[in-house]
Design an enzyme around this catalytic site. Structure first.
Site, short mmCIF file in Angstrom:
data_model
loop_
_atom_site.label_atom_id
_atom_site.label_comp_id
_atom_site.label_asym_id
_atom_site.label_seq_id
_atom_site.Cartn_x
_atom_site.Cartn_y
_atom_site.Cartn_z
CD GLU A 165 50.59 38.14 66.28
OE1 GLU A 165 49.67 38.06 65.69
OE2 GLU A 165 49.79 37.76 67.39
CG ASN B 145 41.48 31.68 71.87
OD1 ASN B 145 42.78 32.42 72.50
ND2 ASN B 145 40.84 32.05 71.41
N GLY C 7 41.03 40.62 64.73
CA GLY C 7 39.99 39.68 63.61
C GLY C 7 40.12 38.49 63.90
CB ALA C 8 41.25 35.73 64.15
CG MET C 9 43.00 35.46 71.22
SD MET C 9 44.69 36.55 70.92
CE MET C 9 45.56 35.08 72.26
CG HIS D 91 49.18 32.52 66.21
ND1 HIS D 91 50.60 33.29 66.38
CD2 HIS D 91 48.54 33.96 65.85
CE1 HIS D 91 50.65 34.99 65.90
NE2 HIS D 91 49.23 35.34 65.76
CG HIS E 50 47.60 35.44 61.25
ND1 HIS E 50 48.68 36.81 61.18
CD2 HIS E 50 47.90 35.49 62.49
CE1 HIS E 50 48.97 37.61 61.97
NE2 HIS E 50 49.13 36.68 63.10
CD GLU E 51 44.48 34.33 63.97
OE1 GLU E 51 45.33 33.90 65.67
OE2 GLU E 51 44.09 35.57 63.75
#
Length: 813
Positions: free
Chosen positions: A311, A258, A254-256, A292, A288-289
């Site tokens: 996660e 970075n 879905g996404a990362m 992180h 969510h990202e």
């Protein structure tokens, strides 16, 4: 190439201290390769080590000014000898662009022929596009330069500056782990904004420009709202400078996360109408990202067994912050219906594992644990922990953890130590019960003469403590709630035994299998539609779905419950989740498809006729109806612009759903698919056409061959072809391929790497072939340690589902 083990990683982390990276990318070559030079400065307390690089050709290696022989490269590891206390290593390599979403991905947009690239480091993928010491606990600052075509733009972890035509420099970063280093380069369309001193940006392919511009304010608003809440909760600002969100093609997740440049699947730029549930899901992915940036990026795990610290936290925070601070609601309903259901199934599979397992797995095997446990179960456990400790203690411990380990690494022990300092007690017991064990308890209801009793069954005698609410519902659906702590095998509840329906964990606060009593089940058809809380309805449906899978509840009861109550369901999240379950499990595995599909289509047709035009509920109901109806004339009329319900736009994506259904009904063939592709000459159209061609009875062999042997096929087209291959109405046609799966699938790990190996196996496994003769071949593949671990795990999940379906059919006929 062998994977990095935890012992090797710990030894290298103890012996090396990486000072900095200077990485230069040259993307100007005409072929399918590019050139990268990494200059790595590092300290060493050993004379020997290795650097990771996976090239097509290793051009040169220079250590402390001395040239080394590139021919000593061995399986992605270049040996380093004669190390000094301080070292300067320069490695230049020609590397291959990726097509599987790992490394430096290169994609050509079918709409206009433009080329786009982006870096995806994942667990083992960083050395596929730059030489590095690839493990999460060797963090260092990065300075990056990029040469590329002059009409490209560049984004990355640091702010990008164009220094000359086709030349870009990225600002040096804070210390980063290799697995979230990225560059994004191509003729991207960019939008900029700013909030609270943070430069914000969005980017996408040029062919998606109008769609991103339409949704830009929604995306920027969600980003602003989440930043405000995270700054409030964590007491420390976003630490990585600019914040780009780049929507990129052929993304396998879905996404990362970075830092400074989050990459997201560009399917999240909605080119067609989307439901509120889908927009809410996109907002949660954004949030969510962003979580992180603190959990994962600022403080990073030492080894992959603590990925839950990334996660699970991001999953929990995504739902919590989205619900509390953004414009989107229904987040905990989504968690219960979608995410938790995913996790509950994973935790009951043969491939289950603890949320925080022992660090026994190597980096490649750890990739398999990015699943419903590391995300959904971990988030549910954190939700319960926050409720149990209270927010003051929970956030004080979280913030102390972030402060103590910023720009460094930490593990579970260090996290619980900070919670304990904040006032938490007995976290060792909590960790052992909830994080170090797998599986889940069952909480069931008994009506006694005196009232209501809950019973807890623990398969492993772990005696997990549950803090939850029990709901009693009268015939009007009016609730009465009672809080309960279950710390033994039985707990009395302060509720009357006369309620029509009694629901343990009505607010979805714990992690357990829920079982309703016979009286509650009998009253569900009447009472369920009257229960106002959509999260409670999700708890009930999860109990029903799980009991059916365990062959404890007749699947025909579940079918009738759906057809009886769906008319009254007002949550598009619920309708979408239940229709997917019907397609994938109830109709496709437990019941006879041909006999059961009709009542589902009729119920959805009735709901569609009664649903307000132009709403999310209308759209999600229409999609379900299209997938189950056999009314060819009606579907053809929708495509022709006639007969469609008022308010329902037959846009590109809905057209493709209709075409797929007509293919499966035998009404459309290859010529019709080609005609539809002529209408939609986009990358998305190519993937949709692949899905439809894979569904053709005479297209199976061609689709199978592409899936199993073609390394050049893009991720989205690959997965679409796999999605279209199997269908319960085509069991006879696909029967010859069921056994072939167990021999052919293992070769896909030789032509692809990373996430897409498991994703492909999960989609092309013969999920509708309910045949006991497949048990033997499945067991043989699972036991073959020479096969890729992701393929073995997905096969094990298939075998679990097959055995359940066989048992359900045996027990209920």
């Amino acid at each position: 190439m062998r994977a990095l083990t935890v012992e090797e990683a710990r030894q290298r982390a103890a012996e090396l201290a990486v000072r900095s990276y200077a990485v230069a990318f040259d993307l100007t070559g005409p072929g399918d390769t590019f050139v990268t030079t990494s200059r790595i400065r590092f300290g060493a307390s050993t004379e020997t080590s290795w650097v990771d690089v996976k090239p097509e050709r290793l051009i040169s290696v220079e250590l402390n000014g001395q040239a080394l022989d590139p021919g000593t490269l061995d399986g992605g590891r270049f040996p380093l000898t004669g190390l000094q206390p301080e070292n300067d290593l320069v490695v230049t390599a020609e590397l291959k662009y990726a097509a599987d979403g790992e490394g430096l991905q290169r994609s050509v947009d079918a709409a206009d022929g433009r080329v786009y690239t982006y870096g995806m480091s994942s667990l083992e993928s960083a050395p596929r596009y730059f030489p590095c010491f690839d493990q999460p606990d060797l963090k260092a600052p990065y300075a990056v330069t990029v040469k590329c075509p002059e009409d490209w733009v560049v984004m990355g972890n640091g702010a990008a500056t164009r220094t000359a035509p086709g030349e870009w420099t990225l600002a040096e970063t804070k210390p980063l782990a290799t697995y979230f280093v990225t560059i994004v380069a191509g003729p991207f369309h960019q939008l900029r904004s700013e909030y609270d001193g943070i430069p914000l940006g969005l980017a996408c392919r040029q062919s998606l420009k109008e769609h991103l511009e339409r949704d830009a304010e929604d995306l920027f608003r969600t980003t602003r709202e989440a930043f405000d809440e995270y700054h409030r909760m964590f007491g420390r600002r976003y630490p990585f400078g600019e914040y780009w969100q780049a929507f990129v093609p052929d993304f396998n997740l879905g996404a990362m996360e970075n830092p400074g440049c989050v990459t997201l699947a560009d399917s999240l730029v909605f080119r067609s109408q989307a439901t509120e549930a889908e927009r809410s899901t996109r907002a949660r992915i954004v949030v969510h990202e962003m979580a992180h940036m603190w959990f994962g990026d600022l403080v990073t795990m030492k080894w992959w067994n603590d990925m839950w610290l990334n996660e699970s936290f991001a999953e929990y925070m995504a739902h919590r912050v989205s619900e509390d601070a953004t414009s989107y609601g229904g987040n905990w309903t989504d968690f219960a219906f979608v995410r938790k259901w995913w996790g509950l199934q994973t935790d009951q599979s043969s491939s289950t594992h603890p949320v925080a397992p022992d660090s026994l797995k190597d980096a490649r095997q750890s990739l398999d644990d990015f699943d419903g446990i590391s995300y959904a179960k971990g988030a549910a456990v954190l939700k319960q922990l926050a409720k149990y400790l209270g927010d003051d203690v929970f956030l004080e411990g979280v913030n102390a953890h972030l402060k103590a380990h910023e720009y460094a690494n930490a593990d579970l022990h260090e996290f619980t130590a900070k919670l304990t300092e904040a006032g938490a007690r007995d976290l060792d017991t909590w960790s052992e019960q909830w994080l170090r064990t797998s599986g889940l308890d069952t909480i069931s209801v008994e009506r006694t003469d005196a009232g209501v009793v809950l019973h807890r069954q623990s398969p492993d005698n772990s005696r997990r403590l549950h803090k939850l609410s029990v709901g009693g519902y009268d015939v009007t659906g009016e609730p009465t709630l009672a809080d309960v702590v279950i710390d033994s095998d039985a707990a009395e509840v302060a509720l009357s035994n006369e309620f029509a329906v009694v629901v343990p964990d009505a607010n979805d606060d714990t992690w357990a299998k829920i079982r309703l009593d016979a009286t509650s089940l009998a009253n569900l058809p009447d009472v369920l539609p009257k229960i106002a809380d959509s999260t409670t309805r999700a708890v009930i449906w999860n109990s029903v779905r799980d009991a059916v899978a365990d062959a404890e509840l007749d699947p025909r009861f579940a079918l009738e419950l759906f057809t009886t109550t769906i008319q009254h369901e007002d949550s598009d999240i619920a309708v979408g989740s239940l229709v997917r379950w019907l397609e994938e499990r109830l109709l496709g595995g437990y019941l006879d498809y041909n006999a059961s599909r009709g009542p589902v289509a009729a119920a959805l047709s009735n709901k569609l006729a009664a649903t307000a035009p132009g709403t999310s509920l209308q759209l999600v109901t229409a999609r379900g109806f299209v997938a189950t109806t056999d009314d060819v004339a009606l579907l053809t009329g929708w495509l022709d612009g006639d007969l469609a319900p008022d308010g329902l736009e037959i846009d590109a994506d809905l057209r493709w759903l209709i075409v797929l259904r007509l293919v499966r009904l035998g009404a459309f063939g290859a010529v019709d698919i080609d005609a539809e592709l002529d209408r939609d000459k986009s990358t998305e159209g190519v993937a949709q056409a692949a899905r439809c061609r894979s569904a053709l009875p005479d297209g199976k062999e061609a689709a199978w061959t592409r899936i199993m042997t073609d390394p050049s096929i893009g991720v989205h087209e690959l997965l679409a072809a796999a999605d279209g291959f199997w269908h319960p109405a085509q069991v006879a046609v696909t029967a010859p391929y069921a056994r072939r799966f167990f021999t052919d699938i293992r070769r896909t790990a030789e032509i692809r790497a990373g996430m897409v190996v498991g994703l492909t196996a999960a989609r092309i496994v013969p999920r509708y072939a309910i045949d006991e003769e497949l048990i033997g071949p499945a067991e043989a593949l699972i036991a073959d340690e020479s096969a890729d671990s992701a393929i073995r795990r997905k096969t094990a999940n298939f075998l679990d589902d097959l055995r359940r379906a066989v048992e359900v059919r045996r027990r209920f006929g």
